[in-house]
Design a protein around this motif. Structure first.
Motif, PDB file in Angstrom:
ATOM      1  N   TRP A  25      35.913  67.423  76.713  1.00 18.62           N
ATOM      2  CA  TRP A  25      35.712  67.801  75.311  1.00 18.62           C
ATOM      3  C   TRP A  25      34.250  67.627  74.903  1.00 18.62           C
ATOM      4  O   TRP A  25      33.660  68.508  74.291  1.00 18.62           O
ATOM      5  N   LYS A  26      33.639  66.475  75.259  1.00 16.23           N
ATOM      6  CA  LYS A  26      32.233  66.242  74.916  1.00 16.23           C
ATOM      7  C   LYS A  26      31.314  67.171  75.700  1.00 16.23           C
ATOM      8  O   LYS A  26      30.298  67.632  75.184  1.00 16.23           O
ATOM      9  N   LEU A  27      31.679  67.434  76.949  1.00 15.73           N
ATOM     10  CA  LEU A  27      30.886  68.361  77.756  1.00 15.73           C
ATOM     11  C   LEU A  27      30.839  69.740  77.105  1.00 15.73           C
ATOM     12  O   LEU A  27      29.780  70.386  77.063  1.00 15.73           O
ATOM     13  N   LEU A  28      31.974  70.163  76.580  1.00 13.53           N
ATOM     14  CA  LEU A  28      32.039  71.471  75.936  1.00 13.53           C
ATOM     15  C   LEU A  28      31.202  71.515  74.668  1.00 13.53           C
ATOM     16  O   LEU A  28      30.363  72.405  74.500  1.00 13.53           O
ATOM     17  N   TRP A  29      31.420  70.542  73.755  1.00 10.36           N
ATOM     18  CA  TRP A  29      30.806  70.615  72.428  1.00 10.36           C
ATOM     19  C   TRP A  29      29.392  70.054  72.366  1.00 10.36           C
ATOM     20  O   TRP A  29      28.615  70.437  71.480  1.00 10.36           O
ATOM     21  N   LYS A  30      29.040  69.150  73.290  1.00  6.83           N
ATOM     22  CA  LYS A  30      27.702  68.548  73.261  1.00  6.83           C
ATOM     23  C   LYS A  30      26.700  69.249  74.179  1.00  6.83           C
ATOM     24  O   LYS A  30      25.493  69.146  73.979  1.00  6.83           O
ATOM     25  N   VAL A  31      27.211  69.937  75.204  1.00  7.37           N
ATOM     26  CA  VAL A  31      26.320  70.555  76.182  1.00  7.37           C
ATOM     27  C   VAL A  31      26.501  72.074  76.239  1.00  7.37           C
ATOM     28  O   VAL A  31      25.558  72.838  76.011  1.00  7.37           O
ATOM     29  N   GLN A  32      27.715  72.505  76.553  1.00  5.94           N
ATOM     30  CA  GLN A  32      27.917  73.925  76.852  1.00  5.94           C
ATOM     31  C   GLN A  32      27.810  74.815  75.614  1.00  5.94           C
ATOM     32  O   GLN A  32      27.121  75.837  75.641  1.00  5.94           O
ATOM     33  N   VAL A  33      28.493  74.449  74.526  1.00  6.89           N
ATOM     34  CA  VAL A  33      28.460  75.294  73.321  1.00  6.89           C
ATOM     35  C   VAL A  33      27.052  75.402  72.734  1.00  6.89           C
ATOM     36  O   VAL A  33      26.603  76.511  72.421  1.00  6.89           O
ATOM     37  N   PRO A  34      26.298  74.302  72.565  1.00  6.88           N
ATOM     38  CA  PRO A  34      24.927  74.458  72.032  1.00  6.88           C
ATOM     39  C   PRO A  34      24.047  75.358  72.888  1.00  6.88           C
ATOM     40  O   PRO A  34      23.273  76.170  72.352  1.00  6.88           O
ATOM     41  N   LEU A  35      24.138  75.230  74.217  1.00  7.57           N
ATOM     42  CA  LEU A  35      23.304  76.053  75.087  1.00  7.57           C
ATOM     43  C   LEU A  35      23.790  77.499  75.161  1.00  7.57           C
ATOM     44  O   LEU A  35      23.003  78.417  75.426  1.00  7.57           O
ATOM     45  N   ALA A  36      25.079  77.690  74.921  1.00  7.67           N
ATOM     46  CA  ALA A  36      25.653  79.048  74.971  1.00  7.67           C
ATOM     47  C   ALA A  36      25.638  79.726  73.606  1.00  7.67           C
ATOM     48  O   ALA A  36      26.138  80.851  73.476  1.00  7.67           O
ATOM     49  N   LEU A  37      25.069  79.055  72.597  1.00  9.18           N
ATOM     50  CA  LEU A  37      25.154  79.569  71.221  1.00  9.18           C
ATOM     51  C   LEU A  37      24.616  80.990  71.044  1.00  9.18           C
ATOM     52  O   LEU A  37      25.225  81.783  70.327  1.00  9.18           O
ATOM     53  N   PRO A  38      23.472  81.364  71.665  1.00 12.94           N
ATOM     54  CA  PRO A  38      23.015  82.764  71.503  1.00 12.94           C
ATOM     55  C   PRO A  38      24.051  83.787  71.947  1.00 12.94           C
ATOM     56  O   PRO A  38      24.269  84.804  71.270  1.00 12.94           O
ATOM     57  N   ASN A  39      24.704  83.529  73.079  1.00 18.85           N
ATOM     58  CA  ASN A  39      25.751  84.449  73.536  1.00 18.85           C
ATOM     59  C   ASN A  39      26.961  84.417  72.618  1.00 18.85           C
ATOM     60  O   ASN A  39      27.573  85.462  72.342  1.00 18.85           O
ATOM     61  N   LEU A  40      27.311  83.235  72.123  1.00 15.24           N
ATOM     62  CA  LEU A  40      28.449  83.126  71.208  1.00 15.24           C
ATOM     63  C   LEU A  40      28.192  83.921  69.936  1.00 15.24           C
ATOM     64  O   LEU A  40      29.069  84.640  69.443  1.00 15.24           O
ATOM     65  N   MET A  41      26.986  83.792  69.393  1.00 16.26           N
ATOM     66  CA  MET A  41      26.664  84.513  68.160  1.00 16.26           C
ATOM     67  C   MET A  41      26.576  86.016  68.399  1.00 16.26           C
ATOM     68  O   MET A  41      26.916  86.810  67.520  1.00 16.26           O
ATOM     69  N   ALA A  42      26.120  86.404  69.589  1.00 16.33           N
ATOM     70  CA  ALA A  42      26.122  87.834  69.924  1.00 16.33           C
ATOM     71  C   ALA A  42      27.547  88.367  69.966  1.00 16.33           C
ATOM     72  O   ALA A  42      27.821  89.497  69.526  1.00 16.33           O
ATOM     73  N   GLY A  43      28.460  87.554  70.504  1.00 18.54           N
ATOM     74  CA  GLY A  43      29.857  87.959  70.520  1.00 18.54           C
ATOM     75  C   GLY A  43      30.430  88.090  69.129  1.00 18.54           C
ATOM     76  O   GLY A  43      31.183  89.027  68.840  1.00 18.54           O
ATOM     77  N   ILE A  44      30.086  87.151  68.241  1.00 21.48           N
ATOM     78  CA  ILE A  44      30.554  87.226  66.854  1.00 21.48           C
ATOM     79  C   ILE A  44      29.988  88.460  66.165  1.00 21.48           C
ATOM     80  O   ILE A  44      30.685  89.163  65.424  1.00 21.48           O
ATOM     81  N   ASN A  45      28.710  88.743  66.422  1.00 23.04           N
ATOM     82  CA  ASN A  45      28.083  89.931  65.843  1.00 23.04           C
ATOM     83  C   ASN A  45      28.802  91.209  66.274  1.00 23.04           C
ATOM     84  O   ASN A  45      29.109  92.078  65.444  1.00 23.04           O
ATOM     85  N   GLN A  46      29.089  91.329  67.572  1.00 18.44           N
ATOM     86  CA  GLN A  46      29.782  92.516  68.060  1.00 18.44           C
ATOM     87  C   GLN A  46      31.210  92.592  67.528  1.00 18.44           C
ATOM     88  O   GLN A  46      31.719  93.685  67.232  1.00 18.44           O
ATOM     89  N   THR A  47      31.852  91.451  67.371  1.00 19.38           N
ATOM     90  CA  THR A  47      33.202  91.427  66.810  1.00 19.38           C
ATOM     91  C   THR A  47      33.191  91.922  65.376  1.00 19.38           C
ATOM     92  O   THR A  47      34.074  92.691  64.963  1.00 19.38           O
ATOM     93  N   ILE A  48      32.203  91.507  64.590  1.00 16.98           N
ATOM     94  CA  ILE A  48      32.100  91.961  63.202  1.00 16.98           C
ATOM     95  C   ILE A  48      31.890  93.470  63.142  1.00 16.98           C
ATOM     96  O   ILE A  48      32.509  94.172  62.334  1.00 16.98           O
ATOM     97  N   MET A  49      31.032  93.993  64.012  1.00 17.86           N
ATOM     98  CA  MET A  49      30.763  95.430  64.003  1.00 17.86           C
ATOM     99  C   MET A  49      32.000  96.236  64.399  1.00 17.86           C
ATOM    100  O   MET A  49      32.301  97.281  63.806  1.00 17.86           O
ATOM    101  N   MET A  50      32.727  95.761  65.394  1.00 18.56           N
ATOM    102  CA  MET A  50      33.947  96.463  65.799  1.00 18.56           C
ATOM    103  C   MET A  50      35.024  96.348  64.728  1.00 18.56           C
ATOM    104  O   MET A  50      35.794  97.291  64.508  1.00 18.56           O
ATOM    105  N   ALA A  51      35.059  95.201  64.051  1.00 20.12           N
ATOM    106  CA  ALA A  51      36.019  95.036  62.959  1.00 20.12           C
ATOM    107  C   ALA A  51      35.724  96.027  61.841  1.00 20.12           C
ATOM    108  O   ALA A  51      36.640  96.604  61.248  1.00 20.12           O
TER     109      ALA A  51
END
Length: 279
Positions: free
Chosen positions: A194-220
């Motif tokens: 759980w800490k590995l995900l939220w303290k390491v992986q999610v912060p470093l993956a944030l640009p890709n996560l936000m790109a995914g949210i952006n594309q989801t909004i556009m498709m919506a």
């Protein structure tokens, strides 16, 4: 005369959908009523606010996202929508887009994490995502209409299915691109999954996560416009009316407002995600 008998795919799908409807149809009716009430309350609440107050809120969000030019463009764009008399349809579309995108991310993010950690799961899910992304958007309206009748609720259902793949794929991609040595170091220091995900992986993956949210909004947004054909309302309803009456001017006005809304949502979500920099 064909050499092989026709594969009755349509009959199989119809039988499967009917079987599913017979078992969960009544329960979905209760969910539909609750969701319809929520969407109506949210839409009516935003429509009750003065247009300039909503515009100010969007302009402030755009400014805090990082660009004063975007803030000025937001004010101009929303003023034009109000001036064209499209404010209420815009609000209705905006509510459907944001609710659909939120549900898509809520479901898609954990699936993306699961796919990143379990390669076998992604190999199974990937063909489904391919189908969801390439299937003509109109097809999603048929089962949504069957389960939820007409209105904004089937629009949200169809939009969630249509717009979920980007957030799943980009969540998985972002987590897989986290440097392995950082993951190993965090694990060596005793970090739980759980800490590995939220303290390491999610912060470093944030640009890709936000790109995914952006594309989801556009498709919506694109799906919400199409969903006006099943009574979703919003700006898409103005487009359909213009098509039925061959009113080119009305169609252009509605399309112009959709373009403004799409640009605002795209630019603001990009800036929040840190895709672009500079003021």
């Amino acid at each position: 005369m064909t050499l092989m008998p026709r594969v009755p795919i349509d009959e199989w799908i119809n039988a499967s959908v009917q079987w599913l409807y017979n078992r969960i149809g009544p329960e979905l009716g209760n969910v539909s009523d609750a969701m319809h009430s929520f969407l109506s309350t949210l839409t009516n609440g935003l429509m009750a606010l003065p247009w300039w107050l909503v515009t100010l809120a969007f302009a402030t969000l755009a400014f805090r996202a990082g660009k004063w030019r975007l803030s000025i463009g937001t004010v101009i764009g929303l003023f034009l929508i109000e001036d064209l008399g499209m404010w209420d349809p815009m609000i209705a579309s905006l509510v459907l887009i944001l609710v659909s995108a939120f549900v898509s991310v809520l479901i898609g993010f954990p699936i993306g994490v699961w796919c990143a950690r379990q390669p076998l799961a992604y190999r199974i899910i990937s063909p489904m995502l391919d189908i969801m992304q390439t299937m003509p958007s109109f097809v999603y309206l048929v089962p949504a209409l069957m389960f939820f009748n007409i209105g904004p609720v089937p629009a949200v259902f169809a939009t969630v299915v249509f717009s979920m793949p980007p957030v799943i794929r980009l969540t998985r991609l972002g987590i897989l691109q986290v440097p392995e040595d950082l993951v190993e170091a965090a694990t060596a220091f005793g970090a739980s999954d759980w800490k590995l995900l939220w303290k390491v992986q999610v912060p470093l993956a944030l640009p890709n996560l936000m790109a995914g949210i952006n594309q989801t909004i556009m498709m919506a947004l694109s799906m919400v416009v199409i969903s006006s054909m099943i009574g979703a309302g919003g700006l898409g309803n103005n487009v359909v009316t213009a098509l039925e009456t061959v009113n080119i001017g009305q169609g252009f006005e509605a399309g112009f407002c959709i373009v403004i809304l799409a640009i605002l949502l795209d630019r603001i979500s990009q800036q929040i995600g840190g895709t672009h920099h500079g003021k």
